[in-house]
Design a protein around this motif. Structure first.
Motif, PDB file in Angstrom:
ATOM      1  N   LYS A   5      -3.379  -7.008  -3.882  1.00  0.00           N
ATOM      2  CA  LYS A   5      -2.978  -5.653  -4.232  1.00  0.00           C
ATOM      3  C   LYS A   5      -1.738  -5.697  -5.112  1.00  0.00           C
ATOM      4  O   LYS A   5      -1.029  -6.700  -5.175  1.00  0.00           O
ATOM      5  CB  LYS A   5      -2.682  -4.836  -2.974  1.00  0.00           C
ATOM      6  CG  LYS A   5      -3.897  -4.515  -2.136  1.00  0.00           C
ATOM      7  CD  LYS A   5      -3.549  -3.535  -1.017  1.00  0.00           C
ATOM      8  CE  LYS A   5      -4.764  -3.166  -0.212  1.00  0.00           C
ATOM      9  NZ  LYS A   5      -4.448  -2.220   0.872  1.00  0.00           N
ATOM     10  N   GLU A   6      -1.476  -4.594  -5.783  1.00  0.00           N
ATOM     11  CA  GLU A   6      -0.280  -4.499  -6.597  1.00  0.00           C
ATOM     12  C   GLU A   6       0.917  -4.143  -5.718  1.00  0.00           C
ATOM     13  O   GLU A   6       0.766  -3.582  -4.632  1.00  0.00           O
ATOM     14  CB  GLU A   6      -0.477  -3.441  -7.692  1.00  0.00           C
ATOM     15  CG  GLU A   6      -1.517  -3.808  -8.715  1.00  0.00           C
ATOM     16  CD  GLU A   6      -1.572  -2.823  -9.867  1.00  0.00           C
ATOM     17  OE1 GLU A   6      -2.326  -3.086 -10.817  1.00  0.00           O
ATOM     18  OE2 GLU A   6      -0.864  -1.803  -9.815  1.00  0.00           O
ATOM     19  N   ARG A   7       2.096  -4.441  -6.233  1.00  0.00           N
ATOM     20  CA  ARG A   7       3.308  -4.090  -5.503  1.00  0.00           C
ATOM     21  C   ARG A   7       3.375  -2.578  -5.317  1.00  0.00           C
ATOM     22  O   ARG A   7       3.092  -1.820  -6.240  1.00  0.00           O
ATOM     23  CB  ARG A   7       4.539  -4.575  -6.270  1.00  0.00           C
ATOM     24  CG  ARG A   7       5.840  -4.418  -5.505  1.00  0.00           C
ATOM     25  CD  ARG A   7       6.992  -4.974  -6.290  1.00  0.00           C
ATOM     26  NE  ARG A   7       7.230  -4.221  -7.510  1.00  0.00           N
ATOM     27  CZ  ARG A   7       8.033  -4.630  -8.497  1.00  0.00           C
ATOM     28  NH1 ARG A   7       8.611  -5.814  -8.399  1.00  0.00           N
ATOM     29  NH2 ARG A   7       8.217  -3.893  -9.561  1.00  0.00           N
TER      30      ARG A   7
END
Length: 119
Positions: A43-45
């Motif tokens: 996942k992205e930050r």
């Protein structure tokens, strides 16, 4: 030089609580914003929460009502995490910027600390 050191974290079952703390080596009265972000696998930050020198807070919708960010003293910020869910599992990072409000730039980051929530 700004140094951010996170502590706390660990493993907990769903529904449990954990707290994170972040000590900032540099605090400027009226111009320090601290934030928490998280990074989960694949996942992205993601922004989690922030607090500025005036105590104004902001939360991601996914944690509102469950997480609370607060100042412990002038250079330590807490993130109290309640009603944890498996999807809260991530590496949590403390970040800092020096503005009168939290603009989102955060040039300074801690090393990160792991939070694991089991179902």
């Amino acid at each position: 030089q700004v140094r951010l050191v996170e502590s706390g974290g660990g493993s907990v079952q769903a529904g449990g609580s954990l707290s994170l703390s972040c000590v900032n080596s540099r605090y400027i009265a009226g111009s320090t914003c601290m934030g928490w972000f998280r990074l989960a696998q694949a996942k992205e930050r993601e922004f989690v929460a922030s607090i500025d020198s005036s105590g104004r807070t902001s939360y991601a919708d996914s944690v509102k009502g469950r997480f609370t960010i607060s100042w412990y003293n002038t250079n330590t910020v807490y993130l109290q995490m309640n009603s944890l869910k498996p999807e809260d599992t991530a590496m949590y990072y403390c970040a800092a910027e020096y503005n009168s409000f939290c603009s989102g730039t955060y040039p300074y980051w801690g090393q990160g600390i792991q939070v694991a929530v089991s179902s």
